[in-house]
Enzyme design. Structure first.
Site, mmCIF file in Angstrom:
data_model
loop_
_atom_site.group_PDB
_atom_site.id
_atom_site.type_symbol
_atom_site.label_atom_id
_atom_site.label_comp_id
_atom_site.label_asym_id
_atom_site.label_seq_id
_atom_site.Cartn_x
_atom_site.Cartn_y
_atom_site.Cartn_z
ATOM 1 N N HIS A 1 0.839 -1.218 0.000
ATOM 2 C CA HIS A 1 0.000 0.000 0.000
ATOM 3 C C HIS A 1 0.868 1.261 0.000
ATOM 4 C CE1 HIS A 1 -3.369 -2.672 1.319
ATOM 5 N NE2 HIS A 1 -2.380 -3.271 1.978
ATOM 6 N N SER B 1 14.679 21.730 -15.415
ATOM 7 C CA SER B 1 13.464 22.508 -15.636
ATOM 8 C C SER B 1 13.871 23.865 -16.183
ATOM 9 C CB SER B 1 12.724 22.675 -14.316
ATOM 10 O OG SER B 1 11.917 23.828 -14.367
ATOM 11 N N LYS C 1 15.541 21.690 -10.149
ATOM 12 C CA LYS C 1 14.882 20.459 -10.593
ATOM 13 C C LYS C 1 15.807 19.513 -11.337
ATOM 14 C CE LYS C 1 11.044 19.289 -10.393
ATOM 15 N NZ LYS C 1 9.841 19.762 -11.043
ATOM 16 N N ASN D 1 14.660 16.076 -13.264
ATOM 17 C CA ASN D 1 13.481 15.248 -13.525
ATOM 18 C C ASN D 1 13.849 13.900 -14.148
ATOM 19 O OD1 ASN D 1 11.807 17.320 -12.598
ATOM 20 N ND2 ASN D 1 11.806 18.297 -14.614
ATOM 21 N N GLU E 1 9.661 8.492 -16.662
ATOM 22 C CA GLU E 1 8.286 8.944 -16.909
ATOM 23 C C GLU E 1 7.837 8.566 -18.316
ATOM 24 O OE1 GLU E 1 7.628 13.147 -15.191
ATOM 25 O OE2 GLU E 1 9.783 12.903 -15.342
ATOM 26 N N TYR F 1 -9.349 -12.937 -46.045
ATOM 27 C CA TYR F 1 -8.766 -11.601 -45.978
ATOM 28 C C TYR F 1 -9.832 -10.513 -46.082
ATOM 29 C CZ TYR F 1 -6.131 -7.424 -47.080
ATOM 30 O OH TYR F 1 -5.633 -6.148 -47.056
ATOM 31 N N GLN G 1 -5.402 -4.241 -43.312
ATOM 32 C CA GLN G 1 -4.297 -3.347 -43.648
ATOM 33 C C GLN G 1 -3.968 -2.433 -42.453
ATOM 34 O OE1 GLN G 1 -3.759 -1.822 -47.739
ATOM 35 N NE2 GLN G 1 -4.376 0.138 -46.881
ATOM 36 N N LYS H 1 -0.824 -2.953 -39.408
ATOM 37 C CA LYS H 1 0.624 -2.702 -39.396
ATOM 38 C C LYS H 1 1.077 -1.558 -38.509
ATOM 39 C CE LYS H 1 0.541 -4.594 -43.900
ATOM 40 N NZ LYS H 1 -0.934 -4.689 -43.712
HETATM 41 N N1 ARG Z 1 -1.826 -3.615 -48.575
HETATM 42 C C1 ARG Z 1 -2.595 -4.778 -48.258
HETATM 43 C C2 ARG Z 1 -2.539 -5.035 -46.739
HETATM 44 O O1 ARG Z 1 -1.726 -4.471 -46.102
HETATM 45 C C3 ARG Z 1 -2.042 -5.955 -48.957
HETATM 46 C C4 ARG Z 1 -3.026 -7.030 -49.223
HETATM 47 C C5 ARG Z 1 -4.033 -6.586 -50.172
HETATM 48 N N2 ARG Z 1 -4.886 -7.604 -50.583
HETATM 49 C C6 ARG Z 1 -6.011 -7.381 -51.250
HETATM 50 N N3 ARG Z 1 -6.709 -8.398 -51.565
HETATM 51 N N4 ARG Z 1 -6.390 -6.173 -51.577
HETATM 52 O O2 ARG Z 1 -3.306 -5.753 -46.175
#
Ligand code: ARG
Length: 478
Positions: free
Chosen positions: A176, A297, A303, A305, A310, A337, A342, A345
């Site tokens: 605590h 600071s 200061k 920091n 952080e 798919y 997309q 990523k």
């Molecule tokens: N740029 C697309 C992605 O990142 C690649 C795959 C695209 N496939 C499709 N059937 N349009 O997912």
């Protein structure tokens, strides 16, 4: 006030004149996409990061196509030479990425056609962007996971080294955030060695589970061409091809696992960072971070920091956000798919980078801090932190039930607190007034050092155990 619609929302003209359709689509399309369609559709701005994985996958695919006789070896050679040239161009900054070509896959394929002519078109035999992107992304996550594993082990090594240094240094242990029982700084640091060890385990687990290759699943159903998926899997360093083509192109669980491991690991780092922030504050005064990991600071000259700590704490929110983003993106997508994917990523790219950055900064801070062991030692005796030791003594020596010992100790603590002194400075007569069976032997358990030394149970904070734990951890992790 009226808000003007932006250009994108009102103009739906094609980005260029007729016959500007993406040549990859073939005859069905007469016009190119609307400007907003081109913008929402293109991923090249971020998926160009996958160029090396894309080329690696294409080289493996082309080699396999030649081996099974789908293309000639001269054609495969031309394709592979072209791909290597493209990799060079990208690495030299000479490659022109085009948004009109949508993504990294089509940017590379279009350039290959410029370089080697029609043969370039043979590379996409028995392949789709769906298995291509599933492969590229998997290779990226594999690379990232492997480098994170190394960084985690480096962090563990740094912690173990400091734990050795501070194996006998007592400090307050908290529950605590109230003084609870003394521990050693070495023990505290070794707690994180364990946590980062499990983080490593999670990374190893996900690497083992994702060790199957999606290439050859093609669009979703496989292909009529006599491809050799075992060969491409082996070439690309996977244990086997993925067993089901629909699964291969449509799951992103490996990325979710990566982000989940990242989130757990970030939370571990964040908690440690929070402690570094507390410990380096003037009221605690336990540690000092050097100029290398502090900032000043612009207004308060005194200061210092702990910005790096952080920021590790702050970036944890961002990493967990990435996990959440991908989970929500995937939820409800039918097989196989879907273009939603997309969106997988950017959160992964960002979280991977931030995870690595946090691990490096964390390692740096561990190597950097200096502990004020005097201050920690004196604080370890504050707050009647050895009260449990007194109660345990009553149980051992007077064969008293623990609950009764607990009540008696509470009364003694009250007397010490009224007298404004520590337990080990409280005169024997005061203790005996409350429990006559207490003898001067009690003073053998009341200092923080004595308390710590007595906690010899497996996994406990006694310096002997901590030194043992360090030895085991060295064998296990280094
Ligand atoms: N740029 C697309 C992605 O990142 C690649 C795959 C695209 N496939 C499709 N059937 N349009 O997912």
């Amino acid at each position: 006030m009226k808000i003007k619609p932006t250009k994108h929302t009102i103009k739906h003209k094609p980005t260029a004149k007729r016959n500007s359709a993406n040549p990859m689509w073939g005859g069905q399309f007469a016009s190119g996409p609307a400007e907003s369609m081109a913008k929402i559709n293109a991923s090249i701005a971020f998926d160009k990061k996958l160029y090396a994985q894309d080329i690696k996958g294409s080289i493996a695919h082309a080699g396999m196509l030649a081996i099974v006789g789908i293309i000639s070896s001269a054609e495969a050679d031309a394709i592979i030479r072209g791909l290597k040239k493209i990799q060079q161009e990208i690495e030299l900054g000479a490659f022109v990425f085009k948004e009109s070509l949508e993504d990294i896959h089509m940017n590379i394929e279009a350039r290959l056609a410029e370089l080697i002519g029609d043969t370039a078109g043979k590379l996409h035999t028995a392949r789709s962007r769906n298995d291509q992107v599933a492969l590229d992304f998997r290779l990226y996550v594999r690379d990232a996971a492997q480098s994170v594993e190394v960084l985690l082990s480096t962090l563990q090594a740094a912690l173990i080294k400091r734990a050795e240094e501070y194996a006998v240094s007592v400090m307050p242990g908290f529950t605590h955030l109230q003084s609870a029982q003394p521990v050693t700084l070495g023990h505290h640091l070794m707690a994180y060695v364990e946590m980062f060890g499990r983080d490593r385990g999670r990374v190893q687990d996900l690497l083992a589970r994702m060790n199957e290759c999606p290439l050859g699943a093609v669009a979703l159903a496989g292909t009529s061409f006599p491809i050799d998926r075992k060969l491409t899997a082996r070439t690309l360093g996977f244990a086997a091809p993925m067993a089901n083509s629909l699964d291969a192109v449509s799951d992103r669980d490996f990325a979710i696992e990566f982000l989940s491991a990242a989130s757990v690991s970030a939370i571990h780092m964040s908690r440690f960072s929070e402690e570094l922030v507390l410990w380096s504050s003037a009221p605690f005064g336990f540690i000092k971070l050097s100029d290398l990991f502090s900032s000043g600071s612009s207004i308060m000259p005194q200061k210092r920091n702990p910005d790096a700590a952080e920021l590790v704490r702050g970036k944890t929110g961002r990493i967990i956000g990435a996990l959440n983003a991908l989970l929500v993106t995937m939820k409800g997508l039918p097989l196989a798919y879907n273009k939603d994917m997309q969106e997988d990523k950017e959160p992964v790219f960002d979280a991977a980078l931030q995870w690595q950055l946090c691990l490096s900064a964390m390692t740096g801070m561990v190597q950097d801090f200096t502990a004020n062991t005097k201050r920690m030692q004196s604080m370890a005796g504050e707050g009647y932190s050895t009260a449990t030791d007194l109660a345990d003594w009553l149980v051992h020596k007077c064969k008293m039930p623990f609950r009764q010992a607990h009540h008696i100790t509470a009364k003694i603590v009250k007397v010490a607190s009224d007298k404004k002194c520590t337990l080990y400075a409280l005169p024997l007569a005061d203790m005996q007034k409350i429990e006559r069976r207490i003898t001067k032997d009690i003073y053998a358990v009341l200092t923080p050092e004595q308390s710590v030394a007595s906690r010899t149970s497996f996994g406990g904070t006694a310096p002997v155990r901590v030194k043992e734990a360090i030895k085991i951890a060295k064998e296990k992790y280094l």
